[in-house]
Design a protein around this motif. Structure first.
Motif, PDB file in Angstrom:
ATOM      1  N   GLU A   1       2.599  -4.682  14.129  1.00 16.30           N
ATOM      2  CA  GLU A   1       2.348  -5.651  15.204  1.00 16.30           C
ATOM      3  C   GLU A   1       3.494  -5.743  16.217  1.00 16.30           C
ATOM      4  O   GLU A   1       3.373  -6.408  17.246  1.00 16.30           O
ATOM      5  CB  GLU A   1       2.079  -7.030  14.589  1.00 16.30           C
ATOM      6  CG  GLU A   1       0.640  -7.127  14.090  1.00 16.30           C
ATOM      7  CD  GLU A   1       0.435  -8.227  13.058  1.00 16.30           C
ATOM      8  OE1 GLU A   1       1.359  -9.057  12.886  1.00 16.30           O
ATOM      9  OE2 GLU A   1      -0.626  -8.238  12.419  1.00 16.30           O
ATOM     10  N   ILE A   2       4.597  -5.053  15.953  1.00 14.51           N
ATOM     11  CA  ILE A   2       5.689  -5.047  16.947  1.00 14.51           C
ATOM     12  C   ILE A   2       5.143  -4.358  18.206  1.00 14.51           C
ATOM     13  O   ILE A   2       4.657  -3.213  18.115  1.00 14.51           O
ATOM     14  CB  ILE A   2       6.930  -4.294  16.412  1.00 14.51           C
ATOM     15  CG1 ILE A   2       7.467  -4.986  15.153  1.00 14.51           C
ATOM     16  CG2 ILE A   2       8.015  -4.180  17.475  1.00 14.51           C
ATOM     17  CD1 ILE A   2       8.589  -4.224  14.456  1.00 14.51           C
ATOM     18  N   PRO A   3       5.180  -5.004  19.351  1.00 16.08           N
ATOM     19  CA  PRO A   3       4.491  -4.459  20.535  1.00 16.08           C
ATOM     20  C   PRO A   3       4.903  -3.034  20.907  1.00 16.08           C
ATOM     21  O   PRO A   3       4.059  -2.225  21.303  1.00 16.08           O
ATOM     22  CB  PRO A   3       4.859  -5.441  21.646  1.00 16.08           C
ATOM     23  CG  PRO A   3       5.243  -6.695  20.942  1.00 16.08           C
ATOM     24  CD  PRO A   3       5.787  -6.315  19.599  1.00 16.08           C
ATOM     25  N   ALA A   4       6.195  -2.697  20.754  1.00 16.04           N
ATOM     26  CA  ALA A   4       6.633  -1.360  21.194  1.00 16.04           C
ATOM     27  C   ALA A   4       6.146  -0.250  20.255  1.00 16.04           C
ATOM     28  O   ALA A   4       6.214   0.928  20.589  1.00 16.04           O
ATOM     29  CB  ALA A   4       8.149  -1.320  21.285  1.00 16.04           C
ATOM     30  N   ILE A   5       5.650  -0.625  19.091  1.00 20.94           N
ATOM     31  CA  ILE A   5       5.218   0.407  18.131  1.00 20.94           C
ATOM     32  C   ILE A   5       3.789   0.832  18.455  1.00 20.94           C
ATOM     33  O   ILE A   5       2.853   0.029  18.438  1.00 20.94           O
ATOM     34  CB  ILE A   5       5.374  -0.076  16.682  1.00 20.94           C
ATOM     35  CG1 ILE A   5       6.877  -0.145  16.394  1.00 20.94           C
ATOM     36  CG2 ILE A   5       4.657   0.854  15.696  1.00 20.94           C
ATOM     37  CD1 ILE A   5       7.286  -0.349  14.980  1.00 20.94           C
ATOM     38  N   GLU A   6       3.646   2.107  18.778  1.00 14.62           N
ATOM     39  CA  GLU A   6       2.329   2.611  19.196  1.00 14.62           C
ATOM     40  C   GLU A   6       1.485   3.062  18.009  1.00 14.62           C
ATOM     41  O   GLU A   6       0.285   2.945  18.009  1.00 14.62           O
ATOM     42  CB  GLU A   6       2.523   3.762  20.193  1.00 14.62           C
ATOM     43  CG  GLU A   6       3.164   3.273  21.474  1.00 14.62           C
ATOM     44  CD  GLU A   6       3.600   4.401  22.381  1.00 14.62           C
ATOM     45  OE1 GLU A   6       3.882   4.121  23.546  1.00 14.62           O
ATOM     46  OE2 GLU A   6       3.676   5.563  21.923  1.00 14.62           O
ATOM     47  N   GLU A   7       2.149   3.637  17.031  1.00  8.20           N
ATOM     48  CA  GLU A   7       1.433   3.994  15.803  1.00  8.20           C
ATOM     49  C   GLU A   7       2.457   4.106  14.682  1.00  8.20           C
ATOM     50  O   GLU A   7       3.639   4.341  14.923  1.00  8.20           O
ATOM     51  CB  GLU A   7       0.654   5.311  15.943  1.00  8.20           C
ATOM     52  CG  GLU A   7       1.516   6.517  16.266  1.00  8.20           C
ATOM     53  CD  GLU A   7       0.761   7.835  16.147  1.00  8.20           C
ATOM     54  OE1 GLU A   7      -0.366   7.852  15.611  1.00  8.20           O
ATOM     55  OE2 GLU A   7       1.325   8.849  16.567  1.00  8.20           O
ATOM     56  N   PHE A   8       1.984   3.902  13.484  1.00  3.62           N
ATOM     57  CA  PHE A   8       2.900   4.079  12.356  1.00  3.62           C
ATOM     58  C   PHE A   8       2.101   4.482  11.129  1.00  3.62           C
ATOM     59  O   PHE A   8       0.884   4.329  11.056  1.00  3.62           O
ATOM     60  CB  PHE A   8       3.717   2.802  12.094  1.00  3.62           C
ATOM     61  CG  PHE A   8       2.998   1.797  11.247  1.00  3.62           C
ATOM     62  CD1 PHE A   8       1.991   1.017  11.777  1.00  3.62           C
ATOM     63  CD2 PHE A   8       3.322   1.656   9.907  1.00  3.62           C
ATOM     64  CE1 PHE A   8       1.321   0.100  10.990  1.00  3.62           C
ATOM     65  CE2 PHE A   8       2.658   0.736   9.119  1.00  3.62           C
ATOM     66  CZ  PHE A   8       1.650  -0.054   9.669  1.00  3.62           C
ATOM     67  N   VAL A   9       2.821   5.058  10.170  1.00  5.48           N
ATOM     68  CA  VAL A   9       2.169   5.489   8.951  1.00  5.48           C
ATOM     69  C   VAL A   9       3.149   5.329   7.790  1.00  5.48           C
ATOM     70  O   VAL A   9       4.356   5.529   7.962  1.00  5.48           O
ATOM     71  CB  VAL A   9       1.675   6.955   9.106  1.00  5.48           C
ATOM     72  CG1 VAL A   9       2.823   7.934   9.219  1.00  5.48           C
ATOM     73  CG2 VAL A   9       0.768   7.380   7.977  1.00  5.48           C
ATOM     74  N   PHE A  10       2.622   4.902   6.664  1.00  7.07           N
ATOM     75  CA  PHE A  10       3.454   4.803   5.463  1.00  7.07           C
ATOM     76  C   PHE A  10       3.117   5.984   4.553  1.00  7.07           C
ATOM     77  O   PHE A  10       1.947   6.239   4.254  1.00  7.07           O
ATOM     78  CB  PHE A  10       3.175   3.492   4.725  1.00  7.07           C
ATOM     79  CG  PHE A  10       3.842   3.432   3.378  1.00  7.07           C
ATOM     80  CD1 PHE A  10       5.223   3.310   3.267  1.00  7.07           C
ATOM     81  CD2 PHE A  10       3.102   3.540   2.206  1.00  7.07           C
ATOM     82  CE1 PHE A  10       5.846   3.275   2.027  1.00  7.07           C
ATOM     83  CE2 PHE A  10       3.707   3.505   0.961  1.00  7.07           C
ATOM     84  CZ  PHE A  10       5.096   3.378   0.874  1.00  7.07           C
ATOM     85  N   LEU A  11       4.114   6.719   4.131  1.00  6.04           N
ATOM     86  CA  LEU A  11       3.889   7.926   3.335  1.00  6.04           C
ATOM     87  C   LEU A  11       4.649   7.819   2.021  1.00  6.04           C
ATOM     88  O   LEU A  11       5.843   7.509   2.006  1.00  6.04           O
ATOM     89  CB  LEU A  11       4.381   9.169   4.096  1.00  6.04           C
ATOM     90  CG  LEU A  11       3.787   9.377   5.490  1.00  6.04           C
ATOM     91  CD1 LEU A  11       4.564  10.428   6.254  1.00  6.04           C
ATOM     92  CD2 LEU A  11       2.314   9.767   5.383  1.00  6.04           C
ATOM     93  N   LYS A  12       3.940   8.098   0.951  1.00  5.68           N
ATOM     94  CA  LYS A  12       4.570   8.021  -0.371  1.00  5.68           C
ATOM     95  C   LYS A  12       4.915   9.446  -0.821  1.00  5.68           C
ATOM     96  O   LYS A  12       4.056  10.316  -0.825  1.00  5.68           O
ATOM     97  CB  LYS A  12       3.576   7.389  -1.341  1.00  5.68           C
ATOM     98  CG  LYS A  12       4.213   6.997  -2.602  1.00  5.68           C
ATOM     99  CD  LYS A  12       3.453   5.881  -3.276  1.00  5.68           C
ATOM    100  CE  LYS A  12       4.189   5.579  -4.557  1.00  5.68           C
ATOM    101  NZ  LYS A  12       4.051   4.271  -5.022  1.00  5.68           N
ATOM    102  N   LEU A  13       6.149   9.648  -1.203  1.00  7.61           N
ATOM    103  CA  LEU A  13       6.549  11.032  -1.519  1.00  7.61           C
ATOM    104  C   LEU A  13       6.549  11.311  -3.021  1.00  7.61           C
ATOM    105  O   LEU A  13       6.615  10.451  -3.826  1.00  7.61           O
ATOM    106  CB  LEU A  13       7.932  11.314  -0.953  1.00  7.61           C
ATOM    107  CG  LEU A  13       7.979  11.276   0.566  1.00  7.61           C
ATOM    108  CD1 LEU A  13       9.392  11.462   1.060  1.00  7.61           C
ATOM    109  CD2 LEU A  13       7.090  12.366   1.165  1.00  7.61           C
TER     110      LEU A  13
END
Ligand SMILES: NC(=O)c1ccc[n+]([C@@H]2O[C@H](COP(=O)([O-])OP(=O)(O)OC[C@H]3O[C@@H](n4cnc5c(N)ncnc54)[C@H](O)[C@@H]3O)[C@@H](O)[C@H]2O)c1
Ligand SMILES: O=C(O)[C@H](O)COP(=O)(O)O
Length: 616
Positions: A604-616
Motif C-alpha cells: 500500500e506504500i504509494p511509490a511501490i508499483e508492484e511487489f512479490v514475496f518469494l520463499k527460497l
C-alpha cells in the motif's frame, strides 16, 4: 540421520494459482529433511551454510514421505545371504531384517516398511516392488555386479537409487571362469562322477590341451581382463572383443581387440564376460554359432541370457560346439529336465562365480557402505541409475548446486498464478571452462528440483530429475556462454529463462519477454544478481521481497520500519535503479515469513508499483 518407519506427512498439492504475494509456499518443514549430503572432501568457507534442502539427493518421488526423526533408524531388508562383515556395518546404522527366500508377494508386502533393500542375483526387483513400496524405498543395493534383475527404469521413475558392488567379486568370477575352462577341457566333473559311480574310464575322458590355443574373451571389462591375464599364464593366445574397451587396457594385458566375427571365428575357446543388456540378449545364437570354428569350447560366467540356450543345445548336438561350461542360465535355477544342463558335453555350476569366502565378505562390505552412504544422502560412487559425480567435482560445485536450486525456486514463484510453465526452461551457464571440464548434470537436476518442488508434491532428486521434468512436459535446454577469464572458477553465473509464461512481477521479464533470473556465487555464498534486466545483489538465504518502486528518498526506511514493527528481521536490502528518481527494484531479505497484512502494508506504500514475496 534416521527414518521413522511409517510415512507421516503428505505434502498438500500446491498449484501455481496459490502463489500470490499473500500466500506463502508450504512450510519447508513439511518436506522430509531426509539426509543432508555429507561431503567429506568438501571444504567451504566457514561462513558458507550448506542448505540441507539443496543437498538432499535421497529419493522419494511419492507425496507421502517417511519423515526423518532424530534417533530413529532406517530399515534395511536383506533379501539374500550377505556376508557377516556387511551385516555388522548395516546393523550399526539401521534396523536390519534378514528375510531370505521371500516370494515376490512376500517381498511386495514387506517393502513399504523399508528404506533400503539389498539383493544378490536371485531376487527380481520388479516394477511391482517399487509400486508396493509407495515411495518409501530409497535405495536398492545389489550385492554384486549384474543389475539385470533390477528394473532400473521403474527404480528411476520412483526416485529410488540403485547401487551395486562392482569390484569385490571380480577375481572370484575370473578364477571361476579359469576353473571351468580347465575343468571342462580335462572333463574333471564327468570323470569325477564316473569314478564315484565305480568306473575307471581313462580312455573316455581324454581332454584337450590349452597351451598354444586361442581364447576369445568376449567383454573385456573387469572380469574379462582378469581372465585374459590368467589365461596368458596358461599359455593361451588371448584375443578379445569389446566395443567399448579402451585399447590401452588391452595393450597393457597384451591382448588384441578384434571385431566380433573375427574373435569368434578364430577362437578354440570362447569365454563370455559381458553384461546382459537388450543388445547382448541371445547374442550367441544360431547365426553366431554358424560362424565359430568347428569344435569350439564355450565358457559362460557372465549371464545365461547372453546365449540362446536352445541354439546352444543344437550346436552341441551337431558338434559345432564341442563343450560348454556354464555357471549361469537364462532361468535360475534351470528346469530339472533342462537338456542343456543334462547334456553330456556340458559342465555346470549353480551360479558360483562370486561365491568365495573372500569375495562374499568383500561384496557385503562394499554394498553395506554404498547403501549406508546413499541413505545418508551421499552421492554413491557405485550409483547405477544416477550420474556419478566425483567428490572433487561435487566439492567445487556445491555452492552452485544451492544456487541452481534457489534460482529454480525463485523463477517458478515469479510465474503468474495458473499460467504454469508451458514453454522451454533455458538454463544458461557462463563459464571460462572448456565444456568438457564442466559437468552440469547435477546443476540441471537442481534447477528442475527448484522449479518442480514448490508447485507439486513430487520430491525431486538427482535420480529422477530428468524423468520428472519429462513427465511434467518441461523442456529444459542448457546453453553455455564462454567467458574469457580464469578457468579456476567453475562458473561465473547461472541464468534461468522461462519462456511463454506470464509474470506476477512484471519487472522479472527480460527484453525478450522471458522471466529471467541470474545468480552468482560470491565468497562461497549464492547470490541473486539479476531479475529481468535489472541488476540486484541479494544473498539467496531466507526469503526475499522484491519491490518495484519509483526511486525516491525514504523508501528503505518505510519498508524497513513496517517489517521491524512486525518483528520481521531484515537480513539485507539492495536497491537497483536504471536512473535516479526513475524506477528502482528493491530486494529485501527477511529471516521470517511476514504475515499477510504486513505484506499488504508494504504493497500500500504509494511509490511501490508492484511487489512479490518469494520463499527460497
Ligand atoms: N557368475 C558370476 O557369479 C559373476 C560374477 C561377477 C560378474 N558376473 C557377470 O560378469 C559380467 C562382467 O562383469 P564385470 O564386472 O567384468 O563387468 P564390467 O562392466 O567391468 O565389464 C563388462 C564389459 O562388457 C563390455 N560389453 C558391453 N557390451 C558388450 C558387447 N555387446 N560385446 C562385448 N563386450 C561388451 C563392456 O564394455 C565392459 O567392458 C557381468 O555380466 C556380470 O554380471 C558374473
Ligand atoms: O553379477 C554378479 O555379481 C554375479 O553374478 C554374482 O551374483 P550373486 O551375488 O547372486 O552370486
Amino acid at each position: 540421520m534416521a527414518l521413522l518407519p511409517p510415512p507421516t506427512h503428505s505434502l498438500p498439492p500446491l498449484t501455481l494459482t496459490s502463489l500470490n504475494p499473500t500466500t506463502s509456499l508450504p512450510s519447508l518443514s513439511f518436506l522430509p529433511p531426509f539426509a543432508s549430503i555429507s561431503l567429506p572432501s568438501v571444504r567451504l568457507p566457514s561462513h558458507h551454510h550448506l542448505s540441507n534442502r539443496s543437498l538432499r539427493f535421497l529419493p522419494s518421488a511419492s507425496s507421502s514421505f517417511a519423515a526423518v526423526a532424530a534417533g530413529a533408524k532406517p530399515t534395511v531388508i536383506v533379501a539374500e545371504k550377505l556376508g557377516e562383515a556387511g551385516l555388522a556395518l548395516l546393523r550399526e546404522f539401521a534396523n536390519v531384517d534378514c528375510a531370505y527366500d521371500l516370494s515376490p508377494e512376500e517381498l511386495c508386502a514387506k517393502i513399504s516398511l523399508c528404506d533400503a533393500l539389498i539383493v544378490r542375483s536371485g531376487t527380481k526387483v520388479t516394477r511391482d516392488v517399487f509400486e508396493a513400496s509407495k515411495g518409501r524405498l530409497k535405495v536398492v543395493g545389489r550385492a554384486g555386479v549384474g543389475i539385470d534383475n533390477v528394473d532400473l527404469l521403474a527404480a528411476t521413475e520412483s526416485g529410488c537409487l540403485v547401487v551395486n558392488a562392482p569390484t569385490a567379486n571380480t577375481i572370484a568370477a575370473a578364477e571361476h571362469a579359469i576353473a571351468l575352462l580347465t575343468a571342462m577341457s580335462r572333463n574333471v566333473a564327468a570323470a569325477d562322477a564316473s569314478l564315484k559311480a565305480g568306473k575307471w574310464q581313462r580312455n573316455k575322458y581324454i581332454g584337450v590341451s590349452l597351451v598354444g590355443k586361442t581364447l576369445a574373451v568376449m567383454g573385456f571389462g573387469k572380469v574379462g581382463s582378469e581372465v585374459a591375464r590368467r589365461a596368458k599364464g596358461l599359455g593361451l593366445h588371448v584375443v578379445a572383443h569389446d566395443p567399448y574397451a579402451p585399447v590401452d587396457r588391452a595393450r597393457a594385458v597384451g591382448v588384441e581387440l578384434l571385431p566380433f566375427d573375427d574373435a569368434i571365428s578364430t577362437a578354440d575357446f570362447i569365454s563370455l564376460h559381458m553384461p546382459l543388456t537388450p543388445t547382448t540378449n541371445k547374442l550367441f545364437n544360431e547365426e553366431t554359432f554358424a560362424k565359430v570354428k568347428k569344435g569350439v569350447r564355450i565358457v559362460n560366467v557372465a549371464r545365461g541370457g547372453v546365449i540362446d540356450e536352445e541354439a546352444l543345445v543344437r550346436a552341441l548336438d551337431d558338434g559345432t560346439v564341442a563343450q560348454a561350461a556354464l555357471d549361469v542360465f537364462t532361468e535360475e535355477p534351470p528346469p530339472r529336465d533342462s537338456r542343456l544342463v543334462q547334456h553330456e558335453n556340458v559342465t555346470v555350476t549353480p551360479h558360483l562365480g562370486a561365491s568365495t569366502m573372500e569375495a562374499q565378505e568383500g561384496v557385503a562390505i562394499e554394498i553395506a557402505q554404498a547403501v549406508i552412504g546413499a541413505l545418508k544422502g551421499e552421492l554413491a560412487a557405485t550409483a547405477v541409475n544416477a550420474p556419478m559425480v566425483p567428490s572433487e567435482v561435487l566439492s567445487e560445485l556445491s555452492p552452485y548446486v544451492t544456487l541452481a536450486e534457489k534460482l529454480g525456486r525463485l523463477a517458478v514463484q515469479l510465474v503468474s498464478g495458473g499460467s504454469g510453465i508451458k514453454g522451454v526452461v533455458k538454463v544458461v551457464y557462463t563459464s571460462s571452462r572448456d565444456p568438457d571440464d564442466l559437468d552440469t548434470r547435477l546443476l540441471r537436476a537442481m534447477v528442475i528440483k527448484g522449479i518442480v518442488e514448490p508447485i507439486s508434491s513430487v520430491f525431486v532428486n538427482i535420480v529422477n530429475a530428468d524423468y520428472v521434468s519429462k513427465q511434467r512436459g518441461l523442456r529444459l535446454s542448457e546453453e553455455r556462454i564462454f567467458l574469457d577469464g580464469s578457468p579456476e572458477i567453475p562458473l561465473h553465473s547461472i541464468q534461468i529463462h522461462l519462456a511463454n509464461v506470464e509474470a506476477r512481477f512484471a519487472s522479472a521479464l527480460s527484453d525478450a519477454g522471458d522471466i529471467r533470473v541470474e545468480g552468482r556465487v560470491k565468497d562461497g555464498i549464492p547470490r541473486l544478481t539479476m531479475v529481468g534486466s535489472l541488476s540486484v545483489d541479494v544473498s539467496l538465504e531466507g526469503n526475499v521481497i522484491l519491490c518495484r518502486q519509483v526511486d525516491q528518498p525514504g523508501m528503505i526506511g518505510r519498508v524497513g520500519s513496517i517489517l521491524g514493527g512486525k518483528n520481521v528481521n531484515v537480513s539485507f536490502m539492495s536497491v537497483a535503479r536504471n536512473a535516479p528518481r526513475k524506477q528502482a527494484i528493491m530486494a529485501i531479505g527477511v529471516d521470517e515469513e511476514p504475515e499477510k497484512e504486513t505484506l499488504q502494508m508494504i504493497g500500500e506504500i504509494p511509490a511501490i508499483e508492484e511487489f512479490v514475496f518469494l520463499k527460497l
